[in-house]
Every structure is written in C-alpha cells, then in structure tokens.
Scaffold this motif. Structure first.
Motif, PDB file in Angstrom:
ATOM      1  N   ASN A   9       0.816  -1.224   0.000  1.00 54.28           N
ATOM      2  CA  ASN A   9       0.000   0.000   0.000  1.00 54.28           C
ATOM      3  C   ASN A   9       0.849   1.273   0.000  1.00 54.28           C
ATOM      4  N   GLN A  30      -8.241   3.388  -4.093  1.00 58.78           N
ATOM      5  CA  GLN A  30      -8.191   3.001  -2.678  1.00 58.78           C
ATOM      6  C   GLN A  30      -8.938   1.665  -2.538  1.00 58.78           C
ATOM      7  N   ASP A  32      -7.933  -1.003  -0.590  1.00 63.12           N
ATOM      8  CA  ASP A  32      -7.823  -1.596   0.741  1.00 63.12           C
ATOM      9  C   ASP A  32      -8.873  -0.932   1.623  1.00 63.12           C
ATOM     10  N   GLN A  37      -3.864   3.977   0.914  1.00 61.00           N
ATOM     11  CA  GLN A  37      -2.893   3.588  -0.101  1.00 61.00           C
ATOM     12  C   GLN A  37      -2.316   4.856  -0.726  1.00 61.00           C
TER      13      GLN A  37
END
Length: 142
Positions: A9, A30, A32, A37
């Motif tokens: 990330n 993004q 995650d 990130q």
C-alpha cells in the motif's frame, strides 16, 4: 512470498483510512478497505512522519515511545506492550524517555519510524531511502 500489506500500500506504518483522508500523494485507487494507499512509499512515509511529529508530538503532546505507541497501536487492535518493547529495543530509546524535538533530534524520529515500520511489516522490503525522502517531504512543510 508476497510483500507485507503496508509495503504493497506504500503505507509503511499502516495508517488507517478515515472519512477525512486528504493526504498528499494518495493513490487514486483506494482498494484496501482498512488502510490508506499512497502513490509511492515516499508519500506514505511523509504521512507517517507528519502524524508522528505534527499530530502526535505537537498536537497531542506525546513525547515518549510508550505514549506514542499506546495511541498508535491500542490494546484493542495490537499487543501494545510487545510493540512498545520491540520499538524501544530496536531504537535503543527507553520507552519512557523523551524522544526530543523532531527538528532538533531527527535521527531519533527516523529510528522511531523505521522501528515502527519493522513492527508493522517485518524487515523485508523496507526502503530506507524512501523513508529519508518522506522525512524531507514532511519537514519541508514546516
């Protein structure tokens, strides 16, 4: 072997996502759901040092490893005592010793960041040059 999540990330200290994220260098994607990130590790390190030196040190007045880690990695999410002990061992700084003013003790803050990244991600794939560039980005705003 795959890279640790924080390294994938470009977020070496695993900064959690919030509804207020407006970090410089955010990745457009993004994906995650839990952690921010960044486009590059430099931007992730910049955010980490911004949080540690501006928010934790100056705003919250947290001056020791124990104070910082207790807030960064609370017991409901981490084994906080082990985190504190490991960061203290790696840095050589006592958990209750004042780390010092970031602008006057940059090496101690860099060691703190590196030790926290090792705790979060292990020792594989840490880019210390990116860390130094991230420190510079964070300090240029001061």
């Amino acid at each position: 072997m795959s890279l640790a999540r924080g390294i994938r990330n470009h977020n070496p200290l695993n900064i959690r996502r919030t509804s207020k994220d407006q970090w410089k260098g955010l990745s457009k994607a993004q994906t995650d759901r839990a952690f921010v990130q960044f486009e590059t590790l430099e931007w992730g390190w910049r955010a980490a040092f911004h949080l540690l030196t501006r928010t934790y040190y100056h705003k919250y007045r947290l001056y020791t490893i124990r104070q910082i880690i207790s807030r960064w990695a609370p017991p409901n999410e981490n084994h906080t005592k082990a985190y504190i002990d490991n960061v203290s061992r790696l840095t050589g700084i006592d958990p209750d010793e004042n780390i010092g003013i970031p602008s006057m003790q940059p090496a101690r803050w860099l060691m703190l960041g590196a030790a926290m990244a090792i705790q979060e991600n292990g020792t594989e794939s840490l880019d210390y040059f990116a860390m130094l560039r991230g420190w510079t980005l964070a300090r240029e705003e001061g």
